[in-house]
Design a protein around this motif. Structure first.
Motif, PDB file in Angstrom:
ATOM      1  N   THR A   1       0.855  -1.184   0.000  1.00  0.00           N
ATOM      2  CA  THR A   1       0.000   0.000   0.000  1.00  0.00           C
ATOM      3  C   THR A   1       0.888   1.230   0.000  1.00  0.00           C
ATOM      4  OG1 THR A   1      -0.145   0.044   2.405  1.00  0.00           O
ATOM      5  CG2 THR A   1      -1.886  -1.135   1.228  1.00  0.00           C
ATOM      6  N   VAL A   2       0.359   2.306  -0.549  1.00  0.00           N
ATOM      7  CA  VAL A   2       1.085   3.569  -0.632  1.00  0.00           C
ATOM      8  C   VAL A   2       0.219   4.643   0.002  1.00  0.00           C
ATOM      9  CG1 VAL A   2       2.078   5.288  -2.195  1.00  0.00           C
ATOM     10  CG2 VAL A   2       2.295   2.861  -2.732  1.00  0.00           C
TER      11      VAL A   2
ATOM     12  N   LEU B   1      -3.620   3.692  -1.064  1.00  0.00           N
ATOM     13  CA  LEU B   1      -4.026   2.815  -2.159  1.00  0.00           C
ATOM     14  C   LEU B   1      -3.137   1.589  -2.199  1.00  0.00           C
ATOM     15  CD1 LEU B   1      -4.675   5.122  -5.258  1.00  0.00           C
ATOM     16  CD2 LEU B   1      -6.337   3.834  -3.948  1.00  0.00           C
ATOM     17  N   SER B   2      -3.712   0.481  -2.606  1.00  0.00           N
ATOM     18  CA  SER B   2      -2.940  -0.732  -2.832  1.00  0.00           C
ATOM     19  C   SER B   2      -2.448  -0.713  -4.272  1.00  0.00           C
ATOM     20  CB  SER B   2      -3.815  -1.968  -2.630  1.00  0.00           C
ATOM     21  OG  SER B   2      -4.278  -2.022  -1.305  1.00  0.00           O
TER      22      SER B   2
ATOM     23  N   GLU C   1       5.276  -1.265  -8.082  1.00  0.00           N
ATOM     24  CA  GLU C   1       4.642  -0.081  -8.660  1.00  0.00           C
ATOM     25  C   GLU C   1       4.516   1.067  -7.666  1.00  0.00           C
ATOM     26  OE1 GLU C   1       0.925  -1.269 -10.357  1.00  0.00           O
ATOM     27  OE2 GLU C   1       1.886  -2.204 -12.085  1.00  0.00           O
ATOM     28  N   GLU C   2       5.075   0.889  -6.483  1.00  0.00           N
ATOM     29  CA  GLU C   2       4.933   1.918  -5.443  1.00  0.00           C
ATOM     30  C   GLU C   2       5.512   3.258  -5.893  1.00  0.00           C
ATOM     31  OE1 GLU C   2       5.586  -2.093  -3.382  1.00  0.00           O
ATOM     32  OE2 GLU C   2       6.529  -1.010  -5.034  1.00  0.00           O
TER      33      GLU C   2
ATOM     34  N   ALA D   1       0.829  10.442  -7.863  1.00  0.00           N
ATOM     35  CA  ALA D   1       0.112  11.158  -6.810  1.00  0.00           C
ATOM     36  C   ALA D   1       0.736  12.525  -6.559  1.00  0.00           C
ATOM     37  CB  ALA D   1       0.100  10.332  -5.524  1.00  0.00           C
ATOM     38  N   ALA D   2       2.064  12.598  -6.616  1.00  0.00           N
ATOM     39  CA  ALA D   2       2.749  13.880  -6.412  1.00  0.00           C
ATOM     40  C   ALA D   2       2.391  14.861  -7.527  1.00  0.00           C
ATOM     41  CB  ALA D   2       4.256  13.665  -6.336  1.00  0.00           C
ATOM     42  N   MET D   3       2.304  14.368  -8.759  1.00  0.00           N
ATOM     43  CA  MET D   3       1.924  15.239  -9.873  1.00  0.00           C
ATOM     44  C   MET D   3       0.494  15.763  -9.684  1.00  0.00           C
ATOM     45  SD  MET D   3       3.590  13.054 -12.995  1.00  0.00           S
ATOM     46  CE  MET D   3       3.013  14.112 -14.293  1.00  0.00           C
TER      47      MET D   3
END
Length: 120
Positions: free
Chosen positions: A3-4, A15-16, A21-22, A29-31
């Protein structure tokens, strides 16, 4: 499944994702967070769905512009491959080459004559 944790527009999410793919999820998400914060700075508070929609649309617009630039670059590259630029090197006409050879021979003859004069 890993999860992240991340935040977008001052709201936290978890989110998983698939193993490995983390980093990609955090980057995406940062973008999205960057766009959301820009919207919040300009417009102030707004409902979460609207904020996410606007941020997503802004990213989509930026992506479309980058795709247009990439397509234009690919077309230019294809054009250059199909019609490489001609590089022309000036050619010295034969008459000038002959004249230079004659001048060189005269210079050598004068140098020999000068040496003979000095030796006498």
């Amino acid at each position: 499944m890993p999860t992240v944790d991340f935040s977008i527009g001052h709201k936290d999410y978890t989110l998983s994702c698939q193993e490995g793919e983390e980093r990609l999820l955090k980057r995406a998400a940062a973008m999205l967070d960057t766009e959301a914060r820009a919207i919040l700075d300009q417009a102030g508070r707004m409902p979460e769905p609207r904020l996410l929609l606007l941020a997503g649309l802004m990213l989509a617009d930026r992506t479309a512009a980058l795709e247009d630039r990439a397509a234009a670059a690919e077309r230019e590259l294809a054009r250059l491959k199909a019609n490489p630029p001609r590089i022309e090197v000036p050619v010295v006409p034969a008459a000038i080459g002959e004249a230079l050879a004659e001048l060189a021979a005269r210079a050598e003859a004068l140098a020999e004559k000068a040496e003979e004069t000095l030796d006498v």
